[in-house]
Motif scaffolding. Structure first.
Motif, mmCIF file in Angstrom:
data_model
loop_
_atom_site.group_PDB
_atom_site.id
_atom_site.type_symbol
_atom_site.label_atom_id
_atom_site.label_comp_id
_atom_site.label_asym_id
_atom_site.label_seq_id
_atom_site.Cartn_x
_atom_site.Cartn_y
_atom_site.Cartn_z
ATOM 1 N N ALA A 107 29.686 -90.067 -8.963
ATOM 2 C CA ALA A 107 30.365 -91.291 -9.408
ATOM 3 C C ALA A 107 29.534 -92.518 -9.033
ATOM 4 O O ALA A 107 29.369 -93.452 -9.829
ATOM 5 C CB ALA A 107 31.754 -91.369 -8.787
ATOM 6 N N ILE A 145 33.847 -91.814 -16.133
ATOM 7 C CA ILE A 145 33.486 -93.066 -15.440
ATOM 8 C C ILE A 145 32.539 -93.892 -16.318
ATOM 9 O O ILE A 145 32.661 -95.106 -16.427
ATOM 10 C CB ILE A 145 32.819 -92.759 -14.070
ATOM 11 C CG1 ILE A 145 33.840 -92.143 -13.121
ATOM 12 C CG2 ILE A 145 32.227 -94.025 -13.453
ATOM 13 C CD1 ILE A 145 33.258 -91.664 -11.809
ATOM 14 N N TYR A 166 38.168 -97.079 -9.996
ATOM 15 C CA TYR A 166 37.838 -95.777 -9.400
ATOM 16 C C TYR A 166 38.661 -95.556 -8.118
ATOM 17 O O TYR A 166 39.261 -94.491 -7.928
ATOM 18 C CB TYR A 166 36.337 -95.726 -9.088
ATOM 19 C CG TYR A 166 35.892 -94.414 -8.471
ATOM 20 C CD1 TYR A 166 35.771 -93.261 -9.243
ATOM 21 C CD2 TYR A 166 35.601 -94.341 -7.112
ATOM 22 C CE1 TYR A 166 35.366 -92.058 -8.672
ATOM 23 C CE2 TYR A 166 35.189 -93.137 -6.535
ATOM 24 C CZ TYR A 166 35.074 -92.010 -7.319
ATOM 25 O OH TYR A 166 34.679 -90.819 -6.757
ATOM 26 N N SER A 226 43.338 -94.486 -14.193
ATOM 27 C CA SER A 226 42.088 -94.032 -13.575
ATOM 28 C C SER A 226 42.154 -92.511 -13.357
ATOM 29 O O SER A 226 42.534 -92.057 -12.273
ATOM 30 C CB SER A 226 41.915 -94.769 -12.239
ATOM 31 O OG SER A 226 40.810 -94.265 -11.563
ATOM 32 N N PHE A 247 40.087 -90.226 -12.789
ATOM 33 C CA PHE A 247 38.923 -89.572 -12.188
ATOM 34 C C PHE A 247 39.317 -88.581 -11.092
ATOM 35 O O PHE A 247 38.728 -87.527 -10.968
ATOM 36 C CB PHE A 247 37.948 -90.624 -11.645
ATOM 37 C CG PHE A 247 37.695 -91.723 -12.637
ATOM 38 C CD1 PHE A 247 37.181 -91.419 -13.896
ATOM 39 C CD2 PHE A 247 38.004 -93.038 -12.352
ATOM 40 C CE1 PHE A 247 36.978 -92.418 -14.829
ATOM 41 C CE2 PHE A 247 37.803 -94.039 -13.284
ATOM 42 C CZ PHE A 247 37.293 -93.735 -14.529
#
Lengths: 282, 302
Positions: free
Chosen positions: A73, A163, A187, A219, A221
């Motif tokens: 990331a 991302i 993030y 988000s 992620f």
């Protein structure tokens, strides 16, 4: 589009950021190898039950994947937050998008170039992790099977791709500094959202759980990361490194969330293209 | 027409960029765009090259609407803020732009050699752009714009970082392009440069065109006459004031504006008839600088 993708890929390789990430990756892998080695030798020495050994091995592996996904990331964010904004601010963009290319191709080219870079890096890191675990914890990684490993790799790659989509949107909308702050904030929101969601599930609080879900939608992620760990370690009852094994389980993201992540990536790219098409480049 | 705009207008929110700009540029012309800072010249050029979207109005380049991708294969553009990827070498940059222009490999190689030679950067292409001086960066930018052998070339302040020799070289490139039937739009603050090379000119102030036409037409009717006279007396001065009430007398030199060359003979007779001894009489065209300043300052007073 290919010209832009190639230039973007070369730029990332030639800039110092790549060297920096290379050094950080090396240090990280050495540290991870040492930690894994000592942790496993301690467990083996104590000769506890097989279940405890498996639990401890999973815990260390999850930590490894957790920090590895953060490293990916980090590279993705560093390589992409300024990719469009810095060219806009410096004026480099003026001589690019006045050539016979569509603005759409510029965005897609940027995405493609950075995606190739981050995917290659992710594959490298994933392979390095597996090698470390294969050498030090053969029983655990052998038990995964090829299909699970491939599935794990796909989730490992999916996170930087998501991302990247957010980062390019941000880079085409804000200045470089603002873009960086925006992406990192989103993030972190995902990381916190993931924890909140699990806490909500553990304490059976619908409100907390929903807040976590909303954060994950903005988000996603952490959702991808949890999908990854669930693929490997779901049967051990662990999906998040922050929690004591067995205390919180069955918080694996649904298939809907996986589909949502793909929609998130495509949607963000489409929005970025649409927005960039209308943008005045002053 | 190679460039044609119809009432093209740009507002940035409520702020005016430029308004109702109509220009027509023929093939094989060098067209100069003049105006003070913030007049809207760059906004206008950026609309033409597709960086900025017009609020209203239309524009056509090489017969196609602004933004047509295929037309851009024949358009070169050197931006005012020339800035290029510093991590690239000169050769990398030119190859990159050749690929953007979709030139095939063989042609691309030939064109890169040609343009490097043209902008006098041969031998420097293996160095990184970050090591280039400002002048060299402007030259490599010009080389990028010349890669596709453009039918239409936009040059936004193309000589701002160049020394006098470099400026002359760029002027020569423009003249060479014109001799091959190419069209150039030159946006420059250097009035002497514009006056030297441009066939036609548009002067833009506060977002609107205040004057446009052939360079000769714009300067025509604005003649300055310098007379060297001994024995200047009030009769001479009074009779000359009929031509220009604000004439200037400096020792034995009288400077006045006249409408046409036809006035020269009359003035010579008038000076002699009123007892003056005439040693020199030189009509010259008023400089573009004066025309420009008068137009812009006149606009400001309004």
């Amino acid at each position: 589009m290919i010209s832009i993708a190639l230039a973007t890929f070369k730029e990332a390789l030639r800039k110092k950021i790549f060297l920096l990430v290379g050094i950080i990756t090396f240090i990280y892998l050495v540290l991870l190898t040492l930690i894994t080695y000592y942790a496993c030798s301690q467990n083996t020495a104590s000769k506890g039950s097989f279940d405890i050994y498996m639990m401890a091995s999973s815990f260390i592996s999850i930590l490894g994947f957790y920090f590895s996904s953060m490293l990916v990331a980090f590279l993705t964010i560093m390589a992409s937050v300024g990719s469009i904004s810095s060219e806009t601010e410096s004026g480099i963009l003026h001589s690019i998008i006045t050539r016979p290319i569509k603005r759409r191709d510029y965005i897609l080219g940027k995405y493609l170039g950075l995606a190739i870079l981050t995917v290659l890096y992710s594959i490298f890191l994933y392979a390095a992790l597996l090698i470390i675990y294969l050498v030090i914890q053969p029983s655990l990684v052998h038990s995964f099977g090829t299909l699970v490993l491939v599935k794990g790799l796909l989730f490992f790659i999916l996170e930087p791709l998501a991302i990247l989509a957010l980062s390019l949107y941000s880079s085409s909308s804000f200045k470089t500094l603002g873009s960086g702050i925006f992406v990192i904030a989103i993030y972190i929101l995902g990381l916190i959202g993931g924890i909140v969601e699990q806490v909500g599930s553990a304490v059976s609080s619908d409100t907390v759980y929903k807040i976590g879900i909303i954060s994950s939608l903005i988000s996603p992620f952490d959702v991808i990361y949890r999908k990854l760990t669930n693929t490997f370690f779901g049967n051990v009852g662990m999906t998040n490194s922050f929690f004591v094994p067995g205390s919180i389980s069955n918080t694996a993201p649904s298939t809907f969330m996986t589909i949502y992540v793909f929609a998130y990536i495509i949607g963000l790219i489409l929005i970025t293209v649409r927005k960039f098409k209308k943008k005045d480049i002053g | 027409m190679v460039i044609e705009t119809v009432d093209i207008t740009k507002y940035y929110g409520k702020k005016l960029g430029c308004r109702n700009v109509c220009i027509s540029v023929d093939k094989g012309q060098i067209f100069g765009l003049l105006g003070p800072n913030g007049a809207g010249k760059s906004t206008f050029v950026k609309m033409l090259v597709g960086l900025i979207h017009p609020t209203s109005g239309k524009g056509f380049l090489l017969g196609k609407p602004i933004g047509d991708i295929n037309t851009r294969k024949k358009i070169g553009y050197l931006p005012e803020n020339f800035k290029y990827q510093e991590w690239m070498t000169g050769a990398d940059l030119l190859s990159f732009h050749a690929s953007l222009y979709k030139l095939d490999k063989r042609l691309s190689h030939e064109r890169i050699e040609d343009v490097l030679h043209l902008v006098k950067l041969s031998g420097n292409e293996r160095y990184k752009i970050s090591t280039y001086s400002k002048g060299m960066q402007q030259r490599i930018g010009l080389a990028c714009a010349l890669l596709p052998e453009p039918d239409l070339l936009f040059l936004d302040e193309p000589t701002s970082a160049l020394d006098p020799i470099g400026r002359k070289e760029v002027r020569d490139i423009m003249l060479e392009l014109r001799s091959h039937g190419k069209t150039v739009l030159l946006n420059s603050h250097l009035l002497s440069e514009v006056e030297t090379v441009c066939d036609s000119i548009a002067i833009i102030n506060k977002g609107e065109i205040v004057k446009q036409g052939n360079t000769d037409e714009i300067l025509e009717g604005k003649l300055v006459l310098e007379a060297v006279v001994e024995g200047i007396n009030s009769s001479i001065i009074n009779s000359l004031k009929k031509y220009d009430s604000e004439l200037i007398i400096n020792n034995n030199k009288i400077t006045l504006s006249i409408e046409s060359k036809d006035n020269v003979h009359e003035i010579a007779c008038m000076i002699v008839e009123n007892g003056g001894r005439l040693y020199g009489l030189t009509p010259r065209r008023e400089s573009l600088e004066n025309v420009f300043i008068n137009l812009v300052e006149g606009g400001d007073q309004v």
